[in-house]
Design an enzyme around this catalytic site. Sequence first.
Site, PDB file in Angstrom:
ATOM      1  N   LYS A   1       0.701   4.420   6.730  1.00 27.86           N
ATOM      2  CA  LYS A   1       0.066   5.285   5.703  1.00 27.86           C
ATOM      3  C   LYS A   1       0.558   6.790   5.965  1.00 27.86           C
ATOM      4  O   LYS A   1       1.164   7.068   6.961  1.00 27.86           O
ATOM      5  CB  LYS A   1      -1.424   5.530   5.971  1.00 27.86           C
ATOM      6  CG  LYS A   1      -2.302   4.347   5.451  1.00 27.86           C
ATOM      7  CD  LYS A   1      -2.269   4.022   4.065  1.00 27.86           C
ATOM      8  CE  LYS A   1      -3.346   2.717   3.714  1.00 27.86           C
ATOM      9  NZ  LYS A   1      -2.431   1.386   4.373  1.00 27.86           N
TER      10      LYS A   1
ATOM     11  N   SER B   1       0.827  -1.124   0.106  1.00 33.63           N
ATOM     12  CA  SER B   1      -0.072   0.159  -0.071  1.00 33.63           C
ATOM     13  C   SER B   1       0.995   1.287  -0.105  1.00 33.63           C
ATOM     14  O   SER B   1       0.460   2.365  -0.173  1.00 33.63           O
ATOM     15  CB  SER B   1      -1.025   0.030   1.107  1.00 33.63           C
ATOM     16  OG  SER B   1      -0.346   0.240   2.399  1.00 33.63           O
TER      17      SER B   1
END
Lengths: 204, 204
Positions: free
Chosen positions: A160, A123
């Site tokens: 993230k 990701s």
Amino acid sequence: MKKITSQQQRVLDCIQIYLKKTGFPPTRADICKELGFKSPNSAETHLRALEKKGFISIESGTSRGISVNNQNNSFGGDEYPVIGLVAAGSPTLAEENIERTINCPKSFFESGFDYFLKVRGLSMKDAGIMEDDLIAVKKTTDVKNGDIVIARLDDEVTVKFFNRKSSNIVELEPANEDFENIIINLENEQLHIEGKSVGLLRKN
Amino acid sequence: MKKITSQQQRVLDCIQIYLKKTGFPPTRADICKELGFKSPNSAETHLRALEKKGFISIESGTSRGISVNNQNNSFGGDEYPVIGLVAAGSPTLAEENIERTINCPKSFFESGFDYFLKVRGLSMKDAGIMEDDLIAVKKTTDVKNGDIVIARLDDEVTVKFFNRKSSNIVELEPANEDFENIIINLENEQLHIEGKSVGLLRKN
DNA sequence: AAAAATACTGAATATATGTACAGTATAATA
DNA sequence: TATTATACTGTACATATATTCAGTATTTTT
């Protein structure tokens, strides 16, 4: 790896300290002297137990034939734990979460760090973070927009980009167009910031 | 530090290889066996010479009591140079090319390495190699297809995937669709393999 | 040219060291 | 409850090992 007893840990520490100090492993007598045992057989039985549990190897019939079974046994810096990115639960430093440890200097990453986190998934690939990379994590809740954070939502831990949109809205942004942004309203959901990335380590 | 003779260097190498392999220093007899001497005194005299010149220390009366005097043990590991990816010329270890040094354990990257190379550009971004990343480079010409290699074409140094297409054709493949493959015909062009990537270090 | 360092073989030996055997005692496990 | 693991002391001994002594020969330094 079976669990070690406190006395066996003392013997193992003794071996590593002796190695660091002299450059070669101790004899049974050396261990006795260091730890106050009065019979060489005390050291012998501990060594046998440590060998059986896989912590050391002993070369039979060889003086000082002890080697510590730690792949990165340089000693000198500190041992930092490597924690797998578990889908559920926070990446605590509990023993069961520690895959192994890495020896490196304290100041290896500029601002200091607390542990390595092993990355799962892609990701964050456009930020150059690939599967199985080790992120150097500094435990802190003081994060700025654009920081790469280790965040926990319920029981899910993710890595993230951090973006605070307003006092109540936080956006967690992946670096991969196949993944969607995660938008959190702090009034409805709990967001826990475990820390932020201060570096990365990859071994080919 | 006085100068070492070739035979003394062989003995010193022997000690270090033995140490790395077994975890403890060799005996006089071990050295004889490794180097083909027929008398333990051959090893003994070499050890005395190495001690006199300051390369090793010997603990008298102690089995395997040899320790190598590593001058650059600022803390356990070694100092590894960081070299900028200079557009022209090879990334030699000449002093003017060394930006700084990083202290880290010898065994930090599994197979050992020789220096860090600071990356310029994004030609390997899909392999997770970003600008200013430090690639741990092992100096070797023994590379396999798929290895990330540090290659020199004329005076240009690049980091690319290595692919041998045939005995004369080598392809250097970037990990970024904005860049083109480089195809080299070894009959016409000179390709020099400086080494290969064995790891990566990034500091945020 | 003499002295010192290098580079070995070969034998001998004191001791450093691993290791087995005989006990004692307590805690953990089955 | 019996058994195994842990945690020691103490003695003994074969052998692994450092180290010295006696040589020989070549190279390097003074």
